[in-house]
Design a protein around this motif. Structure first.
Motif, PDB file in Angstrom:
ATOM      1  N   LYS A  17       0.789  -1.227   0.000  1.00  0.00           N
ATOM      2  CA  LYS A  17       0.000   0.000   0.000  1.00  0.00           C
ATOM      3  C   LYS A  17       0.824   1.283   0.000  1.00  0.00           C
ATOM      4  O   LYS A  17       0.326   2.339  -0.356  1.00  0.00           O
ATOM      5  CB  LYS A  17      -0.941   0.007   1.206  1.00  0.00           C
ATOM      6  CG  LYS A  17      -1.956  -1.121   1.129  1.00  0.00           C
ATOM      7  CD  LYS A  17      -2.951  -1.053   2.237  1.00  0.00           C
ATOM      8  CE  LYS A  17      -3.933  -2.204   2.068  1.00  0.00           C
ATOM      9  NZ  LYS A  17      -4.973  -2.193   3.072  1.00  0.00           N
ATOM     10  N   ASP A  62      -8.851   2.585  -6.502  1.00  0.00           N
ATOM     11  CA  ASP A  62      -7.966   2.920  -5.385  1.00  0.00           C
ATOM     12  C   ASP A  62      -8.151   4.387  -5.011  1.00  0.00           C
ATOM     13  O   ASP A  62      -8.225   5.258  -5.888  1.00  0.00           O
ATOM     14  CB  ASP A  62      -6.489   2.729  -5.765  1.00  0.00           C
ATOM     15  CG  ASP A  62      -6.023   1.295  -5.618  1.00  0.00           C
ATOM     16  OD1 ASP A  62      -6.842   0.427  -5.303  1.00  0.00           O
ATOM     17  OD2 ASP A  62      -4.813   1.062  -5.827  1.00  0.00           O
ATOM     18  N   TYR A 116      -5.259   2.989  -0.892  1.00  0.00           N
ATOM     19  CA  TYR A 116      -6.269   2.185  -0.205  1.00  0.00           C
ATOM     20  C   TYR A 116      -7.288   1.714  -1.230  1.00  0.00           C
ATOM     21  O   TYR A 116      -7.979   2.526  -1.859  1.00  0.00           O
ATOM     22  CB  TYR A 116      -6.961   3.018   0.876  1.00  0.00           C
ATOM     23  CG  TYR A 116      -8.050   2.269   1.590  1.00  0.00           C
ATOM     24  CD1 TYR A 116      -7.736   1.345   2.582  1.00  0.00           C
ATOM     25  CD2 TYR A 116      -9.386   2.482   1.271  1.00  0.00           C
ATOM     26  CE1 TYR A 116      -8.735   0.647   3.239  1.00  0.00           C
ATOM     27  CE2 TYR A 116     -10.393   1.781   1.916  1.00  0.00           C
ATOM     28  CZ  TYR A 116     -10.065   0.870   2.902  1.00  0.00           C
ATOM     29  OH  TYR A 116     -11.056   0.177   3.543  1.00  0.00           O
TER      30      TYR A 116
END
Length: 194
Positions: free
Chosen positions: A60, A99, A92
């Motif tokens: 991430k 995303d 995220y």
């Protein structure tokens, strides 16, 4: 019941080409392109090249950098504009194909202009939030809102909009438009993802 199952399977099959997995949204890439920027103070545009690179640190977290080299001639004077940026971001996944990400970075601006132009070098920070989606197998769109704060030039809010077409799995051609308080930029680019 059998009709419902077949309907769900048919709908899934029909939507399959338009859905992409979040893992397809790579944050490890290099990108190069041509930029043209209009400043509110000038009647002329600055043109040149831009480079961007990003690398995933974890699933991430990612680090990124940008550099641009643009120039023009105004009233017989050469003007160069060379901003660069280094930062980190966090992505995220909202859905399988979307995303949401945030960035924070250091910005430096070097404007090589005649000596009578003040504040030709400056630096500061940026905060950004973006939304990125691979809405089809070969097409991706991205939108970013950035707040930039420079020591002498002051602050600016900028919005970036990009679209990419993946010619092959890891190679994309892109078009972008950025608009800020005092500038707007058009860009064409080539991106290679790893």
């Amino acid at each position: 019941m059998r009709y419902k199952i077949l309907s769900v399977l048919a709908a899934s099959a029909a939507l399959a080409p338009f859905m992409a997995q979040a893992e397809d949204l790579s944050y490890t890439y290099v990108e190069a392109g041509y930029l043209t920027t209009n400043f509110d103070e000038f009647n002329e545009s600055l043109g040149g090249f831009g480079l961007r690179a990003s690398i995933e640190i974890t699933d991430k977290f990612f680090a990124f950098g940008t550099y641009a080299d643009q120039k023009t001639d105004v009233a017989g004077y050469d003007i160069k504009f060379q901003p660069w940026e280094l930062g980190v971001g966090y992505a995220y996944p909202i859905t399988d194909s979307v995303d949401l990400y945030g960035t924070v970075g250091y910005i430096s601006v070097d404007a090589d202009a005649p000596s009578f132009v003040a504040n030709t070098e400056d630096d500061g920070y940026q905060l950004g939030v973006g939304l990125r989606t691979r809405f089809a197998e070969r097409f991706e769109v991205e939108g970013v809102a950035q707040y930039q704060n420079l020591s002498d030039f002051g602050d600016e809010i900028q919005f970036d909009f990009m679209g990419r077409w993946y010619v092959i799995e890891h190679l994309a051609l892109g078009l972008g438009y950025s608009v800020g308080d005092e500038t707007d930029t058009f860009a064409g680019s080539v991106r290679w993802e790893f």
